[in-house]
Motif scaffolding. Structure first.
Motif, mmCIF file in Angstrom:
data_model
loop_
_atom_site.group_PDB
_atom_site.id
_atom_site.type_symbol
_atom_site.label_atom_id
_atom_site.label_comp_id
_atom_site.label_asym_id
_atom_site.label_seq_id
_atom_site.Cartn_x
_atom_site.Cartn_y
_atom_site.Cartn_z
ATOM 1 N N PHE A 84 0.836 -1.193 0.000
ATOM 2 C CA PHE A 84 0.000 0.000 0.000
ATOM 3 C C PHE A 84 0.874 1.247 0.000
ATOM 4 O O PHE A 84 1.875 1.317 0.723
ATOM 5 C CB PHE A 84 -0.912 0.026 1.230
ATOM 6 C CG PHE A 84 -1.941 -1.072 1.238
ATOM 7 C CD1 PHE A 84 -3.113 -0.953 0.509
ATOM 8 C CD2 PHE A 84 -1.734 -2.229 1.981
ATOM 9 C CE1 PHE A 84 -4.059 -1.957 0.497
ATOM 10 C CE2 PHE A 84 -2.673 -3.247 1.984
ATOM 11 C CZ PHE A 84 -3.843 -3.109 1.246
ATOM 12 N N SER A 85 0.485 2.216 -0.808
ATOM 13 C CA SER A 85 1.158 3.515 -0.794
ATOM 14 C C SER A 85 0.559 4.339 0.323
ATOM 15 O O SER A 85 -0.663 4.528 0.380
ATOM 16 C CB SER A 85 0.961 4.225 -2.139
ATOM 17 O OG SER A 85 1.545 3.487 -3.184
ATOM 18 N N THR A 86 1.382 4.830 1.236
ATOM 19 C CA THR A 86 0.914 5.656 2.349
ATOM 20 C C THR A 86 1.746 6.931 2.407
ATOM 21 O O THR A 86 2.837 6.994 1.817
ATOM 22 C CB THR A 86 1.043 4.904 3.693
ATOM 23 O OG1 THR A 86 2.431 4.873 4.086
ATOM 24 C CG2 THR A 86 0.527 3.469 3.583
ATOM 25 N N PRO A 87 1.261 7.962 3.093
ATOM 26 C CA PRO A 87 2.059 9.195 3.226
ATOM 27 C C PRO A 87 3.425 8.955 3.840
ATOM 28 O O PRO A 87 4.374 9.705 3.587
ATOM 29 C CB PRO A 87 1.182 10.072 4.124
ATOM 30 C CG PRO A 87 -0.210 9.589 3.890
ATOM 31 C CD PRO A 87 -0.078 8.112 3.690
ATOM 32 N N ALA A 88 3.543 7.883 4.652
ATOM 33 C CA ALA A 88 4.824 7.596 5.299
ATOM 34 C C ALA A 88 5.708 6.692 4.459
ATOM 35 O O ALA A 88 6.845 6.414 4.837
ATOM 36 C CB ALA A 88 4.580 6.949 6.662
ATOM 37 N N GLY A 89 5.198 6.233 3.320
ATOM 38 C CA GLY A 89 5.974 5.349 2.462
ATOM 39 C C GLY A 89 5.237 4.062 2.173
ATOM 40 O O GLY A 89 4.127 3.835 2.660
ATOM 41 N N PRO A 90 5.833 3.180 1.363
ATOM 42 C CA PRO A 90 5.179 1.917 1.022
ATOM 43 C C PRO A 90 5.097 0.979 2.218
ATOM 44 O O PRO A 90 6.035 0.864 3.008
ATOM 45 C CB PRO A 90 6.073 1.340 -0.079
ATOM 46 C CG PRO A 90 7.409 1.960 0.153
ATOM 47 C CD PRO A 90 7.141 3.330 0.708
#
Length: 356
Positions: A18-24
């Motif tokens: 998952f792509s998240t604001p904190a990174g993959p």
């Protein structure tokens, strides 16, 4: 209909990130398994181990920020090779899912009958009268009393156990060959849990379905599945026939899960044995074994690379360098005990060669 020798489900090297604001964030990390026709498998593990993401990925229900690699075949069909129209009528017909929370799975402003018949009319092209008749029969099949009355009610008018039975009936409406049950007994009391699990066993036997049971409770999996897969940090740590796993568990995580289960022969006020530490940060996963920092068997080599899932006994697969009950496991445990290192106090620094 597939040939009898064709597995109902084949999963090969499945990764979900998952792509998240904190990174993959990798939620499923290289899972491979097969499930035969009429076979059942339980996937167990703590919350956050990737069980539900794995189940939803099988049903092509990956969130928009998710990316999958690896292959999934259901009934001999690679789901990536399905055409757009075929895909619409594949999931729900060939494979169906019982979701974790019946209150969020059911639409609170639609009557039970409407929700039960939607799938049959969409996938099977049934008339309203035929779908209504089948919906009543399905409620009777899952042992809901006064089914004609229940079809006219709203979800909030039913008990938790009855709502879960409705969700199971919805999943069975189009006669799937593969049923995925994601924590089907969550928030239900013990007697209702047993009734729901007994119902799933009964339906699987009657309809000759394959079943994937997702649960965090090894006790629920015991006696309910042909095989058990133990999942941690997105990886399968152990996979074996149910009887073999309970009689001869090899992975330290499986042992820790089992030790944390209360038993009826425990004296009153016995303190339960929790698994020390906490799961790894999947935004910054360890290079080596994800369970190493919580494991009383861990050695420096556990930090260097992820142990592969290998067949250590016939049909019994384990991803561990120092398995429980083996010479390597006994030596590792003895070394840690001699050094005064326990699971509760173990801290591994991946930048160091030794325990700290």
């Amino acid at each position: 209909m597939s040939d009898e020798t064709t597995p109902m489900l084949e999963v090969d090297d499945l990764h979900v990130t998952f792509s998240t604001p904190a990174g993959p964030l990798t939620a499923v990390d290289g899972v491979s398994l097969t499930l035969d026709e009429r076979e059942s498998i339980a996937i167990v593990g703590e919350s956050g181990s990737g069980k539900s993401v794995f189940a939803r990925t099988l049903m092509n229900l990956l969130a928009g920020n998710g990316k999958r690699t690896g292959t999934i075949s259901i009934g001999g069909r690679d789901i990536d090779q399905l055409g757009k129209t075929e895909r619409k009528h594949f999931f729900g017909v060939q494979a169906a899912m019982v979701f974790q929370d019946p209150m969020t799975s059911l639409n609170p402003v639609k009557r039970i009958g409407v929700q039960l018949t939607e799938g049959m009319r969409y996938h099977l092209g049934m008339s309203s009268s035929d779908a209504d008749a089948r919906a009543e029969a399905l409620l009777r099949l899952v042992h809901i009393p006064s089914p004609a009355k229940r079809l006219k009610q709203y979800p909030h008018e039913l008990s938790g156990g009855m709502r879960q039975r409705v969700v199971i009936a919805m999943a069975l409406a189009c006669e799937p060959r593969l049923l995925i049950a994601d924590e089907p007994t969550t928030a239900l009391d013990v007697t209702v849990q047993k009734a729901i699990l007994d119902l799933l066993d009964e339906l699987r036997d009657e309809r000759k379905m394959s079943l994937i049971l997702i649960t965090h409770d090894l006790g629920v999996a015991e006696g309910r599945a042909d095989r058990i897969g133990v999942m941690y940090a997105g990886r399968l740590m152990e996979l074996a026939k149910a009887n073999d796993l309970f009689a001869n568990m090899r992975h330290p995580y499986t042992e820790a899960l089992f030790d944390s289960i209360p038993t009826t022969d425990m004296p009153s006020h016995t303190r339960l044995q929790p698994i020390p530490g906490r799961p790894p940060d999947l935004l910054d996963p360890p290079v080596g074994c994800a369970f190493a920092a919580r494991c009383k068997y861990a050695q420096p080599d556990c930090l260097e690379a992820k142990p592969p899932l290998e067949e250590q006994l016939p049909g019994h697969y384990v991803a561990c360098y120092h398995p429980v009950g083996t010479d390597a496991g006994r030596a590792a445990l003895a070394a840690n005990e001699a050094a005064g290192v326990t699971a509760a106090g173990l801290s591994l620094d991946p930048n160091e060669e030794e325990f700290v």
